[in-house]
Design a protein around this motif. Structure first.
Motif, PDB file in Angstrom:
ATOM      1  N   ASN A 170      -1.948   2.679   0.748  1.00  0.00           N
ATOM      2  CA  ASN A 170      -2.545   1.344   0.710  1.00  0.00           C
ATOM      3  C   ASN A 170      -3.983   1.446   0.225  1.00  0.00           C
ATOM      4  N   ALA A 171      -4.362   0.590  -0.731  1.00  0.00           N
ATOM      5  CA  ALA A 171      -5.769   0.442  -1.120  1.00  0.00           C
ATOM      6  C   ALA A 171      -6.383  -0.504  -0.098  1.00  0.00           C
ATOM      7  N   ALA A 172      -6.794   0.090   1.025  1.00  0.00           N
ATOM      8  CA  ALA A 172      -7.150  -0.697   2.207  1.00  0.00           C
ATOM      9  C   ALA A 172      -8.586  -1.209   2.143  1.00  0.00           C
ATOM     10  N   SER A 199      -5.954  -9.128  -0.075  1.00  0.00           N
ATOM     11  CA  SER A 199      -5.344  -9.463  -1.352  1.00  0.00           C
ATOM     12  C   SER A 199      -4.807  -8.183  -1.991  1.00  0.00           C
ATOM     13  N   GLY A 200      -4.275  -8.289  -3.185  1.00  0.00           N
ATOM     14  CA  GLY A 200      -3.854  -7.129  -3.965  1.00  0.00           C
ATOM     15  C   GLY A 200      -2.867  -6.243  -3.228  1.00  0.00           C
ATOM     16  N   VAL A 201      -3.120  -4.937  -3.305  1.00  0.00           N
ATOM     17  CA  VAL A 201      -2.218  -3.947  -2.718  1.00  0.00           C
ATOM     18  C   VAL A 201      -2.062  -4.170  -1.207  1.00  0.00           C
ATOM     19  N   ALA A 202      -3.167  -4.375  -0.515  1.00  0.00           N
ATOM     20  CA  ALA A 202      -3.110  -4.542   0.947  1.00  0.00           C
ATOM     21  C   ALA A 202      -2.278  -5.766   1.314  1.00  0.00           C
ATOM     22  N   GLY A 203      -2.411  -6.835   0.534  1.00  0.00           N
ATOM     23  CA  GLY A 203      -1.632  -8.035   0.792  1.00  0.00           C
ATOM     24  C   GLY A 203      -0.145  -7.784   0.606  1.00  0.00           C
ATOM     25  N   ALA A 204       0.194  -7.077  -0.473  1.00  0.00           N
ATOM     26  CA  ALA A 204       1.606  -6.794  -0.759  1.00  0.00           C
ATOM     27  C   ALA A 204       2.205  -5.894   0.325  1.00  0.00           C
ATOM     28  N   ILE A 205       1.448  -4.881   0.737  1.00  0.00           N
ATOM     29  CA  ILE A 205       1.973  -3.930   1.731  1.00  0.00           C
ATOM     30  C   ILE A 205       2.107  -4.596   3.104  1.00  0.00           C
ATOM     31  N   PRO A 235      -1.165   3.554  -5.487  1.00  0.00           N
ATOM     32  CA  PRO A 235      -1.603   2.544  -6.449  1.00  0.00           C
ATOM     33  C   PRO A 235      -2.925   3.024  -7.074  1.00  0.00           C
ATOM     34  N   ALA A 236      -3.481   2.203  -7.963  1.00  0.00           N
ATOM     35  CA  ALA A 236      -4.766   2.539  -8.596  1.00  0.00           C
ATOM     36  C   ALA A 236      -5.897   2.083  -7.674  1.00  0.00           C
ATOM     37  N   VAL A 237      -6.134   2.903  -6.638  1.00  0.00           N
ATOM     38  CA  VAL A 237      -7.121   2.581  -5.598  1.00  0.00           C
ATOM     39  C   VAL A 237      -8.478   2.236  -6.245  1.00  0.00           C
ATOM     40  N   SER A 238      -9.123   1.214  -5.748  1.00  0.00           N
ATOM     41  CA  SER A 238     -10.474   0.766  -6.128  1.00  0.00           C
ATOM     42  C   SER A 238     -10.562   0.015  -7.452  1.00  0.00           C
ATOM     43  N   THR A 239      -9.451  -0.101  -8.208  1.00  0.00           N
ATOM     44  CA  THR A 239      -9.562  -0.704  -9.543  1.00  0.00           C
ATOM     45  C   THR A 239      -9.356  -2.225  -9.555  1.00  0.00           C
ATOM     46  N   GLY A 240      -9.160  -2.820  -8.380  1.00  0.00           N
ATOM     47  CA  GLY A 240      -8.997  -4.272  -8.311  1.00  0.00           C
ATOM     48  C   GLY A 240     -10.295  -4.918  -7.863  1.00  0.00           C
ATOM     49  N   VAL A 241     -10.264  -5.460  -6.672  1.00  0.00           N
ATOM     50  CA  VAL A 241     -11.442  -6.131  -6.102  1.00  0.00           C
ATOM     51  C   VAL A 241     -12.659  -5.206  -6.064  1.00  0.00           C
ATOM     52  N   PHE A 242     -12.441  -3.905  -5.895  1.00  0.00           N
ATOM     53  CA  PHE A 242     -13.558  -2.968  -5.768  1.00  0.00           C
ATOM     54  C   PHE A 242     -14.176  -2.568  -7.112  1.00  0.00           C
ATOM     55  N   GLY A 243     -13.591  -3.023  -8.224  1.00  0.00           N
ATOM     56  CA  GLY A 243     -14.274  -2.996  -9.515  1.00  0.00           C
ATOM     57  C   GLY A 243     -14.380  -1.666 -10.247  1.00  0.00           C
ATOM     58  N   GLY A 276       5.012  -0.977 -11.647  1.00  0.00           N
ATOM     59  CA  GLY A 276       5.766  -1.609 -10.573  1.00  0.00           C
ATOM     60  C   GLY A 276       4.891  -2.077  -9.437  1.00  0.00           C
ATOM     61  N   ASP A 277       5.571  -2.346  -8.320  1.00  0.00           N
ATOM     62  CA  ASP A 277       4.919  -2.854  -7.113  1.00  0.00           C
ATOM     63  C   ASP A 277       4.949  -1.754  -6.065  1.00  0.00           C
ATOM     64  N   ILE A 278       3.792  -1.414  -5.526  1.00  0.00           N
ATOM     65  CA  ILE A 278       3.698  -0.323  -4.554  1.00  0.00           C
ATOM     66  C   ILE A 278       4.529  -0.614  -3.298  1.00  0.00           C
ATOM     67  N   ALA A 279       4.754  -1.889  -3.014  1.00  0.00           N
ATOM     68  CA  ALA A 279       5.524  -2.253  -1.819  1.00  0.00           C
ATOM     69  C   ALA A 279       7.035  -2.168  -2.050  1.00  0.00           C
ATOM     70  N   LEU A 300       1.542   1.612 -11.173  1.00  0.00           N
ATOM     71  CA  LEU A 300       0.545   0.746 -11.821  1.00  0.00           C
ATOM     72  C   LEU A 300       1.123  -0.640 -12.019  1.00  0.00           C
ATOM     73  N   PHE A 301       0.267  -1.616 -11.848  1.00  0.00           N
ATOM     74  CA  PHE A 301       0.713  -3.005 -11.876  1.00  0.00           C
ATOM     75  C   PHE A 301       0.992  -3.493 -13.290  1.00  0.00           C
ATOM     76  N   THR A 302       0.187  -3.089 -14.267  1.00  0.00           N
ATOM     77  CA  THR A 302       0.336  -3.620 -15.627  1.00  0.00           C
ATOM     78  C   THR A 302       0.629  -2.488 -16.613  1.00  0.00           C
TER      79      THR A 302
HETATM   80  P1  ADP Z   1      -9.188  -2.280  -4.305  1.00  0.00           P
HETATM   81  O1  ADP Z   1      -9.741  -3.250  -3.277  1.00  0.00           O
HETATM   82  O2  ADP Z   1      -9.153  -0.848  -3.794  1.00  0.00           O
HETATM   83  O3  ADP Z   1      -9.820  -2.429  -5.644  1.00  0.00           O
HETATM   84  P2  ADP Z   1      -6.823  -3.893  -5.033  1.00  0.00           P
HETATM   85  O4  ADP Z   1      -5.642  -4.096  -4.150  1.00  0.00           O
HETATM   86  O5  ADP Z   1      -7.730  -5.067  -5.251  1.00  0.00           O
HETATM   87  O6  ADP Z   1      -7.626  -2.634  -4.414  1.00  0.00           O
HETATM   88  O7  ADP Z   1      -6.342  -3.371  -6.462  1.00  0.00           O
HETATM   89  C1  ADP Z   1      -6.078  -2.040  -6.788  1.00  0.00           C
HETATM   90  C2  ADP Z   1      -5.171  -1.986  -8.008  1.00  0.00           C
HETATM   91  O8  ADP Z   1      -3.840  -2.235  -7.635  1.00  0.00           O
HETATM   92  C3  ADP Z   1      -5.509  -2.995  -9.109  1.00  0.00           C
HETATM   93  O9  ADP Z   1      -5.401  -2.320 -10.363  1.00  0.00           O
HETATM   94  C4  ADP Z   1      -4.413  -4.041  -8.976  1.00  0.00           C
HETATM   95  O10 ADP Z   1      -4.082  -4.614 -10.234  1.00  0.00           O
HETATM   96  C5  ADP Z   1      -3.254  -3.214  -8.482  1.00  0.00           C
HETATM   97  N1  ADP Z   1      -2.254  -3.940  -7.659  1.00  0.00           N
HETATM   98  C6  ADP Z   1      -2.367  -5.138  -7.065  1.00  0.00           C
HETATM   99  N2  ADP Z   1      -1.241  -5.430  -6.368  1.00  0.00           N
HETATM  100  C7  ADP Z   1      -0.397  -4.383  -6.548  1.00  0.00           C
HETATM  101  C8  ADP Z   1       0.918  -4.059  -6.104  1.00  0.00           C
HETATM  102  N3  ADP Z   1       1.631  -4.897  -5.312  1.00  0.00           N
HETATM  103  N4  ADP Z   1       1.468  -2.863  -6.473  1.00  0.00           N
HETATM  104  C9  ADP Z   1       0.773  -1.999  -7.255  1.00  0.00           C
HETATM  105  N5  ADP Z   1      -0.464  -2.240  -7.711  1.00  0.00           N
HETATM  106  C10 ADP Z   1      -1.051  -3.407  -7.371  1.00  0.00           C
END
Ligand code: ADP
Length: 176
Positions: A24-26, A34-40, A116-124, A11-14, A155-157
């Motif tokens: 928030n994955a701040a 972008s990502g979680v921070a953008g949604a929140i 959310p899955a902190v660090s698994t997006g932009v932070f790689g 789902g969506d953390i927001a 989790l997003f996916t």
């Molecule tokens: P970070 O910068 O800590 O890596 P991101 O926001 O780029 O954080 O991504 C963290 C994870 O959250 C990624 O796996 C991404 O797919 C997932 N994600 C992105 N948007 C959302 C959302 N609205 N709700 C839940 N998970 C999300």
């Protein structure tokens, strides 16, 4: 486990209206991104960024709490995860995020928290490794918590969900 329910959902953390505090994955400056921070921040409205300004910057592994503003949740905990392979030791810093967020929520007397899955997006951070770190940190912190009754991992996916479910199982944590 320990009277704490651990859930893993896609789902969506927001959009977690039944939860007291969402994480928030701040970024370090606690800005909308972008990502979680953008949604929140998008769901919370500009008041959240305004409140965050006084608390920034934060360090990897640190967690700070604000109000939820336009979100359905009363609070947001902002965690700065490690940039994988850059902020070292990455595993310890990611575990610190989960531990600090749980402790902050518990100290505030809150009963439910969603991560959310902190660090698994932009932070790689590789998803499977991050899931194992998160599960380990939750397992180690749980016995110290007095108020938390529900921990939800969002989790997003479907693929990310499967990885976190497997990690929870490997850690011996109950799931639903
Ligand atoms: P970070 O910068 O800590 O890596 P991101 O926001 O780029 O954080 O991504 C963290 C994870 O959250 C990624 O796996 C991404 O797919 C997932 N994600 C992105 N948007 C959302 C959302 N609205 N709700 C839940 N998970 C999300």
């Amino acid at each position: 486990m320990n009277r704490i329910l651990i859930e893993c959902v896609q789902g969506d953390i927001a959009h977690q209206p039944d939860i007291d505090v969402i994480v928030n994955a701040a970024n370090a400056r606690l800005l909308p991104g972008s990502g979680v921070a953008g949604a929140i921040h998008g769901a919370a409205g500009p008041g959240l960024a305004e409140e965050c300004r006084a608390l920034a910057p934060i360090e990897p592994g640190q967690a700070v709490m604000t109000g939820g503003h336009g979100l359905p949740n009363d609070h947001v905990i902002h965690c700065l995860g490690p940039v994988y392979g850059v902020d070292q030791p990455s595993g310890q810093l990611l575990a610190d995020c989960f531990r600090h967020a749980l402790q902050l929520a518990d100290q505030a007397g809150l009963e439910s928290i969603a991560f959310p899955a902190v660090s698994t997006g932009v932070f790689g951070y590789p998803l499977t490794e991050a899931a194992a770190v998160a599960a380990g940190a939750i397992r180690e912190t749980m016995p110290t918590l007095e108020h938390i009754r529900r921990i939800r991992l969002v989790l997003f996916t479907a693929e990310d969900l499967a990885a976190f479910r497997a990690a929870l199982q490997d850690s011996g944590l109950a799931q639903s």
